[in-house]
Design a protein around this motif. Sequence first.
Motif, PDB file in Angstrom:
ATOM      1  N   ASN A   1       0.399  11.840   9.432  1.00  5.75           N
ATOM      2  CA  ASN A   1      -1.224  11.729  10.391  1.00  5.75           C
ATOM      3  C   ASN A   1      -1.626  10.444  11.011  1.00  5.75           C
ATOM      4  O   ASN A   1      -0.315   9.875  11.234  1.00  5.75           O
ATOM      5  CB  ASN A   1      -2.399  11.754   9.042  1.00  5.75           C
ATOM      6  CG  ASN A   1      -2.234  10.881   8.482  1.00  5.75           C
ATOM      7  OD1 ASN A   1      -1.748   9.973   8.269  1.00  5.75           O
ATOM      8  ND2 ASN A   1      -3.470  11.288   6.998  1.00  5.75           N
ATOM      9  N   GLN A   2      -2.519  10.335  11.917  1.00  6.34           N
ATOM     10  CA  GLN A   2      -2.657   8.969  12.383  1.00  6.34           C
ATOM     11  C   GLN A   2      -2.393   8.024  11.221  1.00  6.34           C
ATOM     12  O   GLN A   2      -2.020   6.649  12.062  1.00  6.34           O
ATOM     13  CB  GLN A   2      -3.362   8.864  13.094  1.00  6.34           C
ATOM     14  CG  GLN A   2      -3.761   9.742  14.464  1.00  6.34           C
ATOM     15  CD  GLN A   2      -2.579   9.496  15.195  1.00  6.34           C
ATOM     16  OE1 GLN A   2      -2.533   8.252  15.706  1.00  6.34           O
ATOM     17  NE2 GLN A   2      -2.577  10.556  15.832  1.00  6.34           N
ATOM     18  N   GLN A   3      -3.572   7.750   9.928  1.00  5.57           N
ATOM     19  CA  GLN A   3      -2.565   7.010   9.372  1.00  5.57           C
ATOM     20  C   GLN A   3      -2.125   5.967   9.206  1.00  5.57           C
ATOM     21  O   GLN A   3      -1.044   5.638   9.354  1.00  5.57           O
ATOM     22  CB  GLN A   3      -3.913   7.043   7.972  1.00  5.57           C
ATOM     23  CG  GLN A   3      -4.684   7.513   8.558  1.00  5.57           C
ATOM     24  CD  GLN A   3      -5.293   6.262   7.663  1.00  5.57           C
ATOM     25  OE1 GLN A   3      -5.230   5.538   7.166  1.00  5.57           O
ATOM     26  NE2 GLN A   3      -6.647   5.784   8.130  1.00  5.57           N
ATOM     27  N   SER A   4      -0.721   7.345   9.222  1.00  2.00           N
ATOM     28  CA  SER A   4       0.999   6.900   8.822  1.00  2.00           C
ATOM     29  C   SER A   4       1.290   6.230  10.256  1.00  2.00           C
ATOM     30  O   SER A   4       2.621   5.979   9.618  1.00  2.00           O
ATOM     31  CB  SER A   4       1.542   7.903   7.720  1.00  2.00           C
ATOM     32  OG  SER A   4       1.553   9.563   8.757  1.00  2.00           O
TER      33      SER A   4
ATOM     34  N   LYS B   1       0.261  -1.342  -0.201  1.00  7.14           N
ATOM     35  CA  LYS B   1      -0.189   0.559  -0.409  1.00  7.14           C
ATOM     36  C   LYS B   1       0.801   1.342   0.061  1.00  7.14           C
ATOM     37  O   LYS B   1       1.716   1.548   0.517  1.00  7.14           O
ATOM     38  CB  LYS B   1      -1.064   0.038   1.437  1.00  7.14           C
ATOM     39  CG  LYS B   1      -0.309  -0.189   2.570  1.00  7.14           C
ATOM     40  CD  LYS B   1      -0.869  -0.378   3.630  1.00  7.14           C
ATOM     41  CE  LYS B   1      -0.590  -0.523   5.229  1.00  7.14           C
ATOM     42  NZ  LYS B   1      -1.687  -0.440   6.174  1.00  7.14           N
TER      43      LYS B   1
ATOM     44  N   LEU C   1       0.973   6.100   0.661  1.00  8.86           N
ATOM     45  CA  LEU C   1      -0.190   7.115   1.234  1.00  8.86           C
ATOM     46  C   LEU C   1       0.824   8.090   0.416  1.00  8.86           C
ATOM     47  O   LEU C   1       2.245   8.461   0.956  1.00  8.86           O
ATOM     48  CB  LEU C   1       0.295   7.183   3.014  1.00  8.86           C
ATOM     49  CG  LEU C   1      -1.071   8.138   3.498  1.00  8.86           C
ATOM     50  CD1 LEU C   1      -1.088   7.620   5.021  1.00  8.86           C
ATOM     51  CD2 LEU C   1       0.501   9.024   3.830  1.00  8.86           C
TER      52      LEU C   1
ATOM     53  N   ASP D   1      -4.704  14.380   6.318  1.00  6.58           N
ATOM     54  CA  ASP D   1      -6.006  13.474   5.770  1.00  6.58           C
ATOM     55  C   ASP D   1      -5.755  12.475   4.600  1.00  6.58           C
ATOM     56  O   ASP D   1      -7.235  11.288   4.281  1.00  6.58           O
ATOM     57  CB  ASP D   1      -7.871  14.536   4.997  1.00  6.58           C
ATOM     58  CG  ASP D   1      -7.050  14.891   4.014  1.00  6.58           C
ATOM     59  OD1 ASP D   1      -5.824  15.227   3.090  1.00  6.58           O
ATOM     60  OD2 ASP D   1      -8.089  15.162   3.246  1.00  6.58           O
ATOM     61  N   ALA D   2      -4.509  11.844   4.261  1.00  4.36           N
ATOM     62  CA  ALA D   2      -4.206  11.289   3.850  1.00  4.36           C
ATOM     63  C   ALA D   2      -4.603  10.105   3.473  1.00  4.36           C
ATOM     64  O   ALA D   2      -4.346   9.493   5.345  1.00  4.36           O
ATOM     65  CB  ALA D   2      -2.848  11.733   3.300  1.00  4.36           C
ATOM     66  N   GLU D   3      -4.862   8.266   3.412  1.00  3.28           N
ATOM     67  CA  GLU D   3      -5.570   7.205   3.659  1.00  3.28           C
ATOM     68  C   GLU D   3      -4.282   6.528   2.771  1.00  3.28           C
ATOM     69  O   GLU D   3      -3.839   6.970   1.362  1.00  3.28           O
ATOM     70  CB  GLU D   3      -6.617   6.898   3.544  1.00  3.28           C
ATOM     71  CG  GLU D   3      -7.518   8.234   4.444  1.00  3.28           C
ATOM     72  CD  GLU D   3      -9.607   7.502   3.765  1.00  3.28           C
ATOM     73  OE1 GLU D   3      -9.291   6.747   2.947  1.00  3.28           O
ATOM     74  OE2 GLU D   3      -9.916   8.271   4.723  1.00  3.28           O
ATOM     75  N   TRP D   4      -3.834   5.224   3.244  1.00  2.00           N
ATOM     76  CA  TRP D   4      -3.500   4.735   2.802  1.00  2.00           C
ATOM     77  C   TRP D   4      -4.186   3.958   1.496  1.00  2.00           C
ATOM     78  O   TRP D   4      -5.282   3.707   1.374  1.00  2.00           O
ATOM     79  CB  TRP D   4      -2.925   3.111   3.314  1.00  2.00           C
ATOM     80  CG  TRP D   4      -1.668   3.889   4.584  1.00  2.00           C
ATOM     81  CD1 TRP D   4      -2.024   3.846   5.559  1.00  2.00           C
ATOM     82  CD2 TRP D   4      -0.145   3.487   4.040  1.00  2.00           C
ATOM     83  NE1 TRP D   4      -0.942   4.079   6.440  1.00  2.00           N
ATOM     84  CE2 TRP D   4       0.441   3.972   5.340  1.00  2.00           C
ATOM     85  CE3 TRP D   4       0.183   3.477   3.161  1.00  2.00           C
ATOM     86  CZ2 TRP D   4       1.187   3.856   5.874  1.00  2.00           C
ATOM     87  CZ3 TRP D   4       1.645   3.756   3.499  1.00  2.00           C
ATOM     88  CH2 TRP D   4       2.100   3.681   4.641  1.00  2.00           C
ATOM     89  N   GLN D   5      -3.772   3.534   0.439  1.00  2.00           N
ATOM     90  CA  GLN D   5      -3.678   3.288  -0.870  1.00  2.00           C
ATOM     91  C   GLN D   5      -3.436   1.481  -0.859  1.00  2.00           C
ATOM     92  O   GLN D   5      -2.184   0.978  -1.222  1.00  2.00           O
ATOM     93  CB  GLN D   5      -4.133   3.486  -1.673  1.00  2.00           C
ATOM     94  CG  GLN D   5      -4.391   5.524  -1.978  1.00  2.00           C
ATOM     95  CD  GLN D   5      -6.230   5.222  -2.064  1.00  2.00           C
ATOM     96  OE1 GLN D   5      -6.870   4.294  -2.573  1.00  2.00           O
ATOM     97  NE2 GLN D   5      -6.464   6.176  -0.958  1.00  2.00           N
TER      98      GLN D   5
END
Length: 286
Positions: free
Chosen positions: A67-70, A14, A16, A27-31
């Motif tokens: 962000n928290q996603q990363s 994935k 990001l 606001d980035a998200e994993w793809q």
Amino acid sequence: MSNTEKKIADTQGKYLLAVSQGQRLTDAEWQNCRIILTTERIALMADDKRQIALDEIDRIADRFDVNQQSAGVSEYVGFHVGEDVILVSASNHAEFETDFYRASLNGAVIRVQHPALKGGVVQNAEWTKGRLKVSDEALQVAMADGQAVTIDRADIGDLAVEDKDIGGEERAVIEVEHSEEGISVETHLAGDEFHATVLQVMLEESAEQNRADLDLSSTEKRVIMALHSGVSPFDIPNFVGIDVEKTEAIFDRLIELDVISVVRERTEVNLTTKGRRVAGERMGEQ
């Protein structure tokens, strides 16, 4: 894909996009994506195809938590490309990292000075060209003068980077300490900006894993320094000024701490990577 471009790896993972055109994307998200690594690029195959040309990578980082996603992903590689930062997490992180080093460095021609130091003593080695090859265990350098230098990635005791003039051109020189036949040597490597960046990251990662964090007495440090400078284990008592029993006790403790290794039972020892690093730190204090 060009005739000279070769596929190195094809795996799942994935990515990001953490920074786009200089703007942090909180606001980035994993793809989820398929990751194809070649000798020229990293292709991220998701709903949208994204490519990273290897020679356009400015910097590599192991963390860039936008962000928290990363922050929630334990292992990824951050690629800084111009004003963008792209985080890539492969299903097998260690394997992908080594594949990336292979794709970036295998066959690259750099400048090499070996040995620049041997046993802590400056040598008169000239700079020469060398061709790189990366494996899971080592960095190998085939030099133009016929030498073959192998830097075991688990044997790197210290690493420094300094800007130096080489043939009238200022370059970043990577100074890597390792061993040859039980003797501490230092090899200096200098390449173009991209190869130097990848080399530094790969070797720093190995050096960090080998760092010694030990609580040693001054006498133990003197023993290590004596071994580092080539004093025979048999001569340590007279050289350091301690009796044989004390020397044996220190050897036992240093063996337990993995600072030295036994070459012949109770008679001969060599410094390990940790031991050479302690010696290097001790030399810096003097």
